[in-house]
Design a protein around this motif. Structure first.
Motif, PDB file in Angstrom:
ATOM      1  N   ILE A 318       0.832  -1.207   0.000  1.00  0.00           N
ATOM      2  CA  ILE A 318       0.000   0.000   0.000  1.00  0.00           C
ATOM      3  C   ILE A 318       0.866   1.257   0.000  1.00  0.00           C
ATOM      4  N   ASN A 335     -13.230   4.568  -2.057  1.00  0.00           N
ATOM      5  CA  ASN A 335     -12.407   3.886  -1.057  1.00  0.00           C
ATOM      6  C   ASN A 335     -12.723   2.390  -1.000  1.00  0.00           C
ATOM      7  N   ARG A 339     -10.069  -0.595  -1.676  1.00  0.00           N
ATOM      8  CA  ARG A 339      -9.845  -1.681  -0.707  1.00  0.00           C
ATOM      9  C   ARG A 339     -10.072  -3.034  -1.357  1.00  0.00           C
ATOM     10  N   LYS A 340     -11.015  -3.124  -2.286  1.00  0.00           N
ATOM     11  CA  LYS A 340     -11.220  -4.381  -3.010  1.00  0.00           C
ATOM     12  C   LYS A 340      -9.984  -4.764  -3.803  1.00  0.00           C
ATOM     13  N   THR A 414      -6.010  -2.197   5.498  1.00  0.00           N
ATOM     14  CA  THR A 414      -6.647  -1.489   4.375  1.00  0.00           C
ATOM     15  C   THR A 414      -7.344  -0.206   4.820  1.00  0.00           C
ATOM     16  N   LEU A 415      -7.519  -0.042   6.142  1.00  0.00           N
ATOM     17  CA  LEU A 415      -8.124   1.196   6.633  1.00  0.00           C
ATOM     18  C   LEU A 415      -7.241   2.394   6.332  1.00  0.00           C
ATOM     19  N   LEU A 417      -5.992   3.049   3.623  1.00  0.00           N
ATOM     20  CA  LEU A 417      -6.314   3.541   2.278  1.00  0.00           C
ATOM     21  C   LEU A 417      -7.249   4.746   2.326  1.00  0.00           C
ATOM     22  N   THR A 418      -8.096   4.812   3.344  1.00  0.00           N
ATOM     23  CA  THR A 418      -9.030   5.936   3.447  1.00  0.00           C
ATOM     24  C   THR A 418      -8.311   7.243   3.768  1.00  0.00           C
TER      25      THR A 418
END
Length: 429
Positions: A318, A335, A339-340, A414-415, A417-418
């Motif tokens: 990431i 978002n 995340r997908k 993945t949080l 990413l927001t």
């Protein structure tokens, strides 16, 4: 998102990210390899752990119940000797026991302590008397020399079936004769002591022919066990022909032991001693429970190792692709969709690790199952090699478990990413 060549945009980008690691010396490449290695190591160790734990339990329980039984019925005996008082079950009681749906087999037995004497050696021996109803299926697998004894209703057989450890210590072989000495409690006929219940000890001896030698690898039993005709024990103890020391019950399913013990107890009442094998050999079963605990600890640790490796690999991927994430967000990707993308990347890495780990783990289990490469000291572990069981159901459960745990643990990285915004990442180069 719309489909591109049969796949979603998220899957397409995930494939590009995965392929972009090949042939490039970027930071994420070794991290990804470490993540895949962690998954492979985790699943292979877990497969081995489950195979060994199940193998140990199955092998040791099958040996204990093969040499003894699942449930033993004997008379209530308050003396300190392991030689039980004579027991005679009525015919109708025996019939009711045999009609129990969970019961596989029932057989009368008796034990007798003695001393075997040869020209040069003396050894203590525990004789186990069996009848023609005795099931020799277990001992047939561990027959080392000679043949199995055959005991019939007519006559008294002099054949003795001894353990290899005992035969080696006495330096005897099949076909030879040996002499055994015993002490038998006999009712005193003297009128002076008769009313007082006084009993005297009588010295007795018997000659036996060695028909066969067995080696179960279970040192605790092989140390001094020998099998003879039940009629020999009856005659030595001055018992009737229909008397035995105990009755051994074998179940169709060991896992139903506790409830079946209760059923036998209800049927017979409390006039007899009902002893399940897990109480008779509580120390061994306690050790097996510790093996279960060790297995759970190892599996938990491997799950943590696999999860941490995957989290680390995902975080590096990431951070390394922050510019790309900002760009696709600037192009309108939400978002959730971003995340997908990394969810699909994680699945690909996880799939590779699982494939490699399953090949290694299953291969190691099969090698040990067929070739017994890893040996053990039977005096300590009760078996001569590491026993394993190949159970496809448990392997599937382990794979599903590691997928579920890794996916759950990878939700948190993945949080981040927001927090990645186009305005921050696109200005950074």
């Amino acid at each position: 998102m719309v489909l591109l060549f049969g796949m979603s945009v998220e899957q397409f980008i995930a494939n590009r990210i995965t392929l972009s690691n090949k042939g490039k010396n970027n930071i994420s490449k070794p991290i990804v390899k470490i993540g895949i290695t962690g998954i492979a190591l985790g699943i292979s160790v877990m497969i081995l752990t489950v195979g060994i734990v199940l193998g140990f339990k199955h092998e040791i329980i099958s040996k204990i119940t093969g040499i003894t039984s699942h449930i033993t019925i004997s008379s209530i005996n308050l003396n300190n000797s392991n030689e039980p008082s004579p027991l005679k079950l009525p015919d109708d009681t025996l019939k009711m026991l045999k009609d129990l749906p969970f019961l596989k087999h029932i057989q009368p037995t008796a034990v007798k302590n003695g001393i075997i004497k040869t020209k040069t050696e003396n050894e203590g021996v525990l004789l186990k008397g069996v009848s023609n109803e005795f099931d020799f299926t277990f001992f047939e697998k561990y027959l080392s020399e000679g043949k199995l004894p055959v005991y019939t209703d007519t006559g008294v057989s002099k054949d003795i079936f001894i353990s290899k450890k005992l035969a080696d210590r006495l330096n005897i072989k099949t076909g030879q004769k040996l002499l055994a000495y015993f002490l038998t409690t006999k009712k005193n006929t003297d009128t002076v002591f008769a009313n007082r219940g006084y009993a005297e000890l009588e010295k007795r001896s018997r000659a036996f022919n060695i028909c066969g030698i067995f080696n179960t690898g279970f040192a605790e039993f092989d140390e001094n066990l020998a099998i003879v005709d039940l009629k020999q024990i009856q005659k030595l103890n001055y018992w009737e022909n229909n008397e035995a020391g105990s009755y051994e019950l074998f179940l169709n399913d060991f896992n139903t032991l506790d409830e079946n013990v209760e059923a036998v107890q209800e049927l017979l009442g409390y006039n007899y001693r009902i002893m399940p094998v897990n109480e008779a050999y509580a120390n061994i079963f306690s050790w097996l429970e510790m093996v279960d605990v060790n297995g759970i600890i190892i599996i938990s640790l491997m799950l943590m190792v696999a999860g941490v490796n995957m989290i680390t690999a995902l975080l590096i991927l990431i951070l390394e692709r922050a510019n790309m994430i900002g760009l696709i967000k600037a192009m309108g990707m939400s978002n959730v969709s971003v995340r997908k993308v990394f969810f699909y990347v994680s699945l690909k890495l996880l799939w590779r690790g699982l494939l490699i780990g399953n090949i290694i783990g299953i291969g190691a289990v099969l090698l040990q199952y067929y070739f017994h490469l890893v040996k053990l000291d039977s005096t300590t572990y009760y078996v001569e090699y590491v026993p394993v069981i190949f159970n496809i159901s448990y392997i599937l459960i382990l794979n599903l478990g590691i997928i579920a745990c890794c996916m759950l643990m990878m939700f948190f990285p993945t949080l981040i990413l927001t927090r990645i915004t186009p305005i921050k990442t696109l200005r950074f180069d």
